[in-house]
Design an enzyme around this catalytic site. Structure first.
Site, PDB file in Angstrom:
ATOM      1  N   ARG A 153       2.262   8.388   8.798  1.00  0.00           N
ATOM      2  CA  ARG A 153       2.007   9.438   7.795  1.00  0.00           C
ATOM      3  C   ARG A 153       0.515   9.708   7.753  1.00  0.00           C
ATOM      4  O   ARG A 153      -0.275   8.810   7.484  1.00  0.00           O
ATOM      5  CB  ARG A 153       2.506   9.038   6.404  1.00  0.00           C
ATOM      6  CG  ARG A 153       2.676  10.263   5.474  1.00  0.00           C
ATOM      7  CD  ARG A 153       2.941   9.876   4.018  1.00  0.00           C
ATOM      8  NE  ARG A 153       1.803   9.187   3.480  1.00  0.00           N
ATOM      9  CZ  ARG A 153       1.860   8.031   2.803  1.00  0.00           C
ATOM     10  NH1 ARG A 153       2.997   7.456   2.568  1.00  0.00           N
ATOM     11  NH2 ARG A 153       0.755   7.472   2.360  1.00  0.00           N
ATOM     12  N   GLU A 169      -6.611   9.488   5.713  1.00  0.00           N
ATOM     13  CA  GLU A 169      -6.334   8.351   6.599  1.00  0.00           C
ATOM     14  C   GLU A 169      -5.036   8.620   7.334  1.00  0.00           C
ATOM     15  O   GLU A 169      -4.272   9.522   6.991  1.00  0.00           O
ATOM     16  CB  GLU A 169      -6.202   7.050   5.786  1.00  0.00           C
ATOM     17  CG  GLU A 169      -5.026   7.081   4.817  1.00  0.00           C
ATOM     18  CD  GLU A 169      -4.444   5.717   4.524  1.00  0.00           C
ATOM     19  OE1 GLU A 169      -4.766   4.733   5.205  1.00  0.00           O
ATOM     20  OE2 GLU A 169      -3.612   5.637   3.604  1.00  0.00           O
ATOM     21  N   ASN A 171      -1.658   6.496   8.392  1.00  0.00           N
ATOM     22  CA  ASN A 171      -0.924   5.236   8.216  1.00  0.00           C
ATOM     23  C   ASN A 171       0.016   5.007   9.387  1.00  0.00           C
ATOM     24  O   ASN A 171       0.853   5.856   9.683  1.00  0.00           O
ATOM     25  CB  ASN A 171      -0.106   5.291   6.928  1.00  0.00           C
ATOM     26  CG  ASN A 171      -1.001   5.361   5.708  1.00  0.00           C
ATOM     27  OD1 ASN A 171      -1.670   4.397   5.353  1.00  0.00           O
ATOM     28  ND2 ASN A 171      -1.055   6.528   5.078  1.00  0.00           N
ATOM     29  N   SER A 176       5.179   4.863   3.503  1.00  0.00           N
ATOM     30  CA  SER A 176       6.270   4.828   2.516  1.00  0.00           C
ATOM     31  C   SER A 176       6.668   6.218   2.038  1.00  0.00           C
ATOM     32  O   SER A 176       6.024   7.213   2.323  1.00  0.00           O
ATOM     33  CB  SER A 176       5.875   3.954   1.337  1.00  0.00           C
ATOM     34  OG  SER A 176       4.680   4.433   0.784  1.00  0.00           O
ATOM     35  N   LYS A 352      -8.953   1.787   9.289  1.00  0.00           N
ATOM     36  CA  LYS A 352     -10.017   2.736   8.923  1.00  0.00           C
ATOM     37  C   LYS A 352     -11.170   2.671   9.919  1.00  0.00           C
ATOM     38  O   LYS A 352     -11.837   3.671  10.177  1.00  0.00           O
ATOM     39  CB  LYS A 352     -10.520   2.452   7.505  1.00  0.00           C
ATOM     40  CG  LYS A 352      -9.700   3.154   6.424  1.00  0.00           C
ATOM     41  CD  LYS A 352      -8.718   2.281   5.754  1.00  0.00           C
ATOM     42  CE  LYS A 352      -7.811   3.052   4.827  1.00  0.00           C
ATOM     43  NZ  LYS A 352      -6.576   2.335   4.558  1.00  0.00           N
ATOM     44  N   LYS A 406     -14.763   1.987   2.227  1.00  0.00           N
ATOM     45  CA  LYS A 406     -13.394   1.509   2.476  1.00  0.00           C
ATOM     46  C   LYS A 406     -13.358   0.254   3.330  1.00  0.00           C
ATOM     47  O   LYS A 406     -13.910   0.232   4.430  1.00  0.00           O
ATOM     48  CB  LYS A 406     -12.604   2.592   3.207  1.00  0.00           C
ATOM     49  CG  LYS A 406     -12.421   3.885   2.450  1.00  0.00           C
ATOM     50  CD  LYS A 406     -11.448   4.771   3.219  1.00  0.00           C
ATOM     51  CE  LYS A 406     -11.167   6.039   2.446  1.00  0.00           C
ATOM     52  NZ  LYS A 406     -10.141   6.837   3.127  1.00  0.00           N
ATOM     53  N   GLU A 410      -4.718  -1.690   3.307  1.00  0.00           N
ATOM     54  CA  GLU A 410      -3.704  -0.671   3.055  1.00  0.00           C
ATOM     55  C   GLU A 410      -3.064  -0.895   1.697  1.00  0.00           C
ATOM     56  O   GLU A 410      -3.125  -1.987   1.156  1.00  0.00           O
ATOM     57  CB  GLU A 410      -2.605  -0.748   4.130  1.00  0.00           C
ATOM     58  CG  GLU A 410      -3.065  -0.465   5.543  1.00  0.00           C
ATOM     59  CD  GLU A 410      -3.597   0.943   5.709  1.00  0.00           C
ATOM     60  OE1 GLU A 410      -3.106   1.853   5.030  1.00  0.00           O
ATOM     61  OE2 GLU A 410      -4.524   1.128   6.517  1.00  0.00           O
ATOM     62  N   GLY A 411      -2.444   0.164   1.204  1.00  0.00           N
ATOM     63  CA  GLY A 411      -1.632   0.004   0.015  1.00  0.00           C
ATOM     64  C   GLY A 411      -2.297   0.455  -1.275  1.00  0.00           C
ATOM     65  O   GLY A 411      -1.710   0.367  -2.350  1.00  0.00           O
ATOM     66  N   ARG A 493       1.466  13.768  -3.100  1.00  0.00           N
ATOM     67  CA  ARG A 493       1.216  12.853  -4.217  1.00  0.00           C
ATOM     68  C   ARG A 493       0.174  13.470  -5.125  1.00  0.00           C
ATOM     69  O   ARG A 493      -0.836  14.000  -4.661  1.00  0.00           O
ATOM     70  CB  ARG A 493       0.732  11.503  -3.703  1.00  0.00           C
ATOM     71  CG  ARG A 493       1.858  10.631  -3.189  1.00  0.00           C
ATOM     72  CD  ARG A 493       1.341   9.372  -2.558  1.00  0.00           C
ATOM     73  NE  ARG A 493       0.440   9.709  -1.470  1.00  0.00           N
ATOM     74  CZ  ARG A 493      -0.302   8.808  -0.832  1.00  0.00           C
ATOM     75  NH1 ARG A 493      -0.266   7.544  -1.192  1.00  0.00           N
ATOM     76  NH2 ARG A 493      -1.089   9.177   0.153  1.00  0.00           N
TER      77      ARG A 493
HETATM   78  P1  ADP Z   1      -4.924   3.163   1.557  1.00  0.00           P
HETATM   79  O1  ADP Z   1      -4.645   2.803   2.963  1.00  0.00           O
HETATM   80  O2  ADP Z   1      -5.131   1.988   0.683  1.00  0.00           O
HETATM   81  O3  ADP Z   1      -3.931   4.144   1.014  1.00  0.00           O
HETATM   82  P2  ADP Z   1      -6.765   5.417   1.500  1.00  0.00           P
HETATM   83  O4  ADP Z   1      -7.829   5.671   2.506  1.00  0.00           O
HETATM   84  O5  ADP Z   1      -5.599   6.311   1.562  1.00  0.00           O
HETATM   85  O6  ADP Z   1      -6.352   3.896   1.594  1.00  0.00           O
HETATM   86  O7  ADP Z   1      -7.414   5.511   0.065  1.00  0.00           O
HETATM   87  C1  ADP Z   1      -6.633   5.364  -1.104  1.00  0.00           C
HETATM   88  C2  ADP Z   1      -6.818   6.568  -2.018  1.00  0.00           C
HETATM   89  O8  ADP Z   1      -8.209   6.771  -2.310  1.00  0.00           O
HETATM   90  C3  ADP Z   1      -6.359   7.891  -1.423  1.00  0.00           C
HETATM   91  O9  ADP Z   1      -4.982   8.084  -1.634  1.00  0.00           O
HETATM   92  C4  ADP Z   1      -7.209   8.894  -2.177  1.00  0.00           C
HETATM   93  O10 ADP Z   1      -6.660   9.170  -3.448  1.00  0.00           O
HETATM   94  C5  ADP Z   1      -8.512   8.141  -2.380  1.00  0.00           C
HETATM   95  N1  ADP Z   1      -9.458   8.480  -1.298  1.00  0.00           N
HETATM   96  C6  ADP Z   1      -9.567   7.854  -0.107  1.00  0.00           C
HETATM   97  N2  ADP Z   1     -10.514   8.424   0.661  1.00  0.00           N
HETATM   98  C7  ADP Z   1     -11.040   9.425  -0.065  1.00  0.00           C
HETATM   99  C8  ADP Z   1     -12.069  10.386   0.176  1.00  0.00           C
HETATM  100  N3  ADP Z   1     -12.755  10.407   1.308  1.00  0.00           N
HETATM  101  N4  ADP Z   1     -12.342  11.271  -0.809  1.00  0.00           N
HETATM  102  C9  ADP Z   1     -11.650  11.255  -1.969  1.00  0.00           C
HETATM  103  N5  ADP Z   1     -10.686  10.378  -2.261  1.00  0.00           N
HETATM  104  C10 ADP Z   1     -10.364   9.466  -1.328  1.00  0.00           C
HETATM  105 MG    MG Z   2      -3.099   3.557   4.177  1.00  0.00          MG
HETATM  106 MG    MG Z   3      -3.583   6.058   1.631  1.00  0.00          MG
END
Ligand code: ADP
Ligand code: MG
Ligand code: MG
Length: 517
Positions: A153, A169, A171, A176, A352, A406, A410-411, A493
Site C-alpha cells: 500500500r 511511504e 508499505n 492493512s 524508510k 522517521k 511501522e504501524g 484515512r
Molecule cells: P508508519 O509506517 O508508521 O505508518 P508513516 O511514514 O506512514 O509511518 O508515518 C505515520 C503517519 O505520520 C502518516 O500516516 C502521516 O499521518 C504522518 N506523516 C508521515 N510522514 C509525513 C510527512 N512527510 N508529512 C506529514 N505527515 C506525515
Molecule cells: Mg508503514
Molecule cells: Mg503509514
C-alpha cells in the site's frame, strides 16, 4: 509556516518542485452544515450498515475482543461521508502503483543495495539489524525466491501549497485495511443513494473499490502457483488483534472460493481426496516456532499442514519479537519454500531508509528502465534526506516544523514532529554517536484541511480534518512470468488536523472513502 522551502537532497532545485498544479474549484458541500436531525439519521443508518455488513473492529473495552471473534465488536471508526478528492490525483496514484510494485521487486533482488543502504542503520537499530541478519543468511545459503508475492500500500498526501500528490511511504509488510476499506466505499455509496434528496451528492463519484477481492485473488493465485492442492495459506498474526475482521474478510473470501479452486487449478497431480478441509490457518510467530518444521526439500509444515503462502500480519514491529522464539520462526519461514508475503528482501525494500535512498539522484535509474515510469515515480517523491547531511540537519534544527523525523518502524506513532525534531537532533549532535543513522528526515507535507463528521463508538464528532490516500498494489510473479501487477483498490484515512500521526489501529484516524471532484 514560512514559504521558504528547504533544499532537497534528491533534487538540485528547491523543494517542492516549483511546479504548481491547477486545483479544481472547492466543492460546496459542508458536512458541518447538515441539519442535526438529518445528521442523526445518516449516522444511525451508517452504524446499522456497519454492524450488519461486517465493517467492524474489536472493542478495546472488551477484554477478549482481540482473541475471540464475535465478542466485543464495535463498528470501525469511520468518516460519515466520503472525502472530496481530486480525480487527477486519484488516477495518478493508481497509475504509479504497478510501477512501485515492479520497483520493489527489482530492489529486492539487489542484495548489495539493501545491505549497503542499511549498513549504518544496522549499527544503531537492533531491530533492523536482525532483519538484515536474516537477509544475509539467505544470501549465504544462496536462497532464491522464484515466486514473489507483494501486497503493498503506497500512501500519499496532497501538499496544499503546490497541489502535488506526494508519497508518505510505501508499505510492503502487513498493509492493512484491504478487507475493510472496500466496505467503507460501499457504505458511503449506499448513504449517498439513500439520502440523495438531502445531500445532492452523486454516488457514482465514489470510485469502485475492490481491495478485499483483489488481495484475496493475489493470495489465491500465489497458492495456485505453489501447485500443491493440499497446502494452505498461513496468516501470521499477533497474539491479540483487534483488527481481526479486516483479516477475516480476506480469508473468508479465500475459503469461499477454495473448493472450486482446488478443483480447477492446474495442478500436476490432482485427486478429489486431496482437498483439505480448510484453506488457511492463523498462527502466531511463537506457535510457528513451536509447531513448525522444515522438510528436507524445504517444505514448511506447521501444525501438520504444508504451507503454500505465509502472509504476514505480524512481524513488522520489535514488539512482535518478545523472545528468540519469534525470530527463529521468522528465520524458519524465510528458509522454507513457502511463498512469503513479504520475503525479508521485500520487507527491507519497504523501509524508510530505502525510500530515502531511492529518492537520491540517479537511483531509480538503477532499477527501472522506462523514462516515463521513472518520471512518474519521482514526481511523487517528497524531500527526503539522511542525517549525515549537516546543512539539512541545521535547517531542521532551525525550522523543525518543516520536517518529520522517521525511524525504521511501522504501524504508526513512531515519528518525531515539531520542536521534538530540534531537541532530538541537538541531543544527537551533542552525543556525537551514530544514532542519527536510525532516522531519516522528510519534508513535512501540509494537506488542506476540511470539515468532516467522524464516527467513533457510535458517536459523531464534527471535526476539522486532513486525509491520506493509500492505494493498494498486488504483484505476483513466478520467475520471469509476471502473473499480477495491478493497483487494487484504495484506503482513505482521515484524522483531525491537529494530530501528527495517522494510524487507524493506533487510534489517530478513521477509515474513509473518496468523492472524486
Ligand atoms: P508508519 O509506517 O508508521 O505508518 P508513516 O511514514 O506512514 O509511518 O508515518 C505515520 C503517519 O505520520 C502518516 O500516516 C502521516 O499521518 C504522518 N506523516 C508521515 N510522514 C509525513 C510527512 N512527510 N508529512 C506529514 N505527515 C506525515
Ligand atoms: Mg508503514
Ligand atoms: Mg503509514
Amino acid at each position: 509556516y514560512p514559504s521558504i522551502i528547504p533544499m532537497a537532497q534528491n533534487s538540485s532545485s528547491p523543494l517542492p518542485p516549483l511546479k504548481f498544479e491547477a486545483k479544481p474549484p472547492n466543492p460546496v458541500f459542508d458536512p458541518h452544515g447538515l441539519d442535526s436531525n438529518l445528521l442523526e439519521k445518516i449516522a444511525y443508518d451508517a452504524l446499522v450498515w456497519s454492524s450488519l455488513r461486517g465493517l467492524l473492529v474489536g472493542d478495546r473495552a472488551s477484554q477478549k475482543s482481540g482473541t475471540v471473534p464475535g465478542v466485543g465488536l464495535v463498528h470501525a471508526p469511520i468518516s460519515l461521508l466520503p472525502m472530496p478528492f481530486q480525480e487527477s490525483h486519484y488516477k495518478q496514484a493508481c497509475e504509479v502503483a504497478p510501477i512501485f510494485n515492479e520497483l520493489v521487486d527489482r530492489v529486492s533482488l539487489d542484495s548489495n543495495f539493501l545491505q549497503e543502504s542499511l549498513a549504518r542503520t544496522k549499527k544503531v537499530d537492533a531491530f533492523t539489524s536482525r532483519l538484515l541478519d536474516i537477509h544475509a543468511k539467505m544470501l549465504d545459503m544462496n536462497k532464491k525466491e522464484d515466486i514473489r508475492l507483494g501486497l503493498h500500500r503506497s500512501d500519499y498526501m496532497v501538499d496544499e501549497n503546490t497541489n502535488l500528490l506526494l508519497q508518505i511511504e510505501l508499505n510492503t509488510i502487513s498493509s492493512s485495511f484491504a478487507g475493510l476499506s472496500c466496505l467503507v466505499s460501499d457504505l458511503h455509496r449506499s448513504l449517498l443513494h439513500q439520502f440523495k434528496q438531502h445531500l445532492a451528492l452523486d454516488p457514482e463519484r465514489i470510485p469502485e473499490n475492490a481491495s478485499a477481492n483483489q488481495f484475496e485473488e493475489a493470495l489465491q493465485k500465489a497458492w495456485s502457483e505453489y501447485n500443491n492442492p493440499r497446502a494452505v495459506v498461513m496468516i501470521v498474526v499477533q497474539p491479540e488483534e483487534r483488527n481481526m475482521y479486516d483479516q477475516h474478510w480476506l480469508f473468508t473470501l479465500l475459503m469461499e472460493k477454495y473448493p472450486l479452486l482446488a478443483t480447477f487449478s492446474n495442478f500436476d497431480i490432482y485427486n478429489v481426496d486431496d482437498i483439505v478441509d480448510r484453506s488457511s490457518i492463523r498462527k502466531t510467530l511463537a506457535e510457528i516456532d513451536a509447531q513448525g518444521e522444515l522438510l528436507a526439500d524445504g517444505t514448511l509444515v506447521v501444525d501438520g499442514e504444508v504451507v503454500a503462502v505465509s502472509y504476514f500480519r505480524a512481524g513488522y514491529a520489535p514488539t512482535d519479537y518478545p523472545s528468540e522464539s519469534e525470530w527463529s520462526a521468522r528465520l524458519l519461514i524465510e528458509q522454507s519454500r513457502a511463498i512469503k508475503c513479504p520475503s525479508i528482501a521485500y520487507h527491507l525494500a519497504g523501509t524508510k531508509k530505502i525510500q530515502q535512498e531511492l529518492a537520491k539522484p540517479n537511483q531509480l535509474e538503477r532499477f527501472l528502465e522506462n523514462k516515463d515510469d521513472i518520471a512518474k515515480v519521482r514526481k511523487c517523491f517528497a524531500g527526503l534526506w539522511n542525517l549525515e547531511d549537516s546543512s539539512i540537519v541545521n535547517d531542521a534544527i532551525e525550522r523543525p516544523g518543516l520536517y518529520v523525523m522517521k525511524p525504521q518502524r511501522e504501524g504508526g506513532g513512531n515519528n518525531i514532529y515539531g520542536d521534538d525534531v530540534r531537541v532530538a537532533l541537538q541531543e544527537m549532535q551533542k552525543k556525537g554517536t551514530e544514532e542519527d543513522a536510525a532516522y531519516i528526515l522528510m519534508q513535512r507535507i501540509f494537506p488542506a484541511t476540511s470539515p468532516a463528521i467522524l464516527m467513533r463508538e457510535g458517536i459523531s464528532h464534527k471535526e476539522q480534518v486532513l486525509s491520506e490516500l493509500g492505494v493498494y498494489g498486488t504483484y505476483l510473479r513466478n520467475k520471469e512470468k509476471v502473473i499480477m501487477n495491478n493497483h487494487s483498490g484504495y484506503l482513505m484515512r482521515t484524522k483531525v488536523s491537529s494530530s501528527n500521526e495517522g494510524g487507524v489501529a493506533a487510534g489517530f484516524a478513521v477509515l474513509d472513502s473518496i468523492y472524486l471532484v
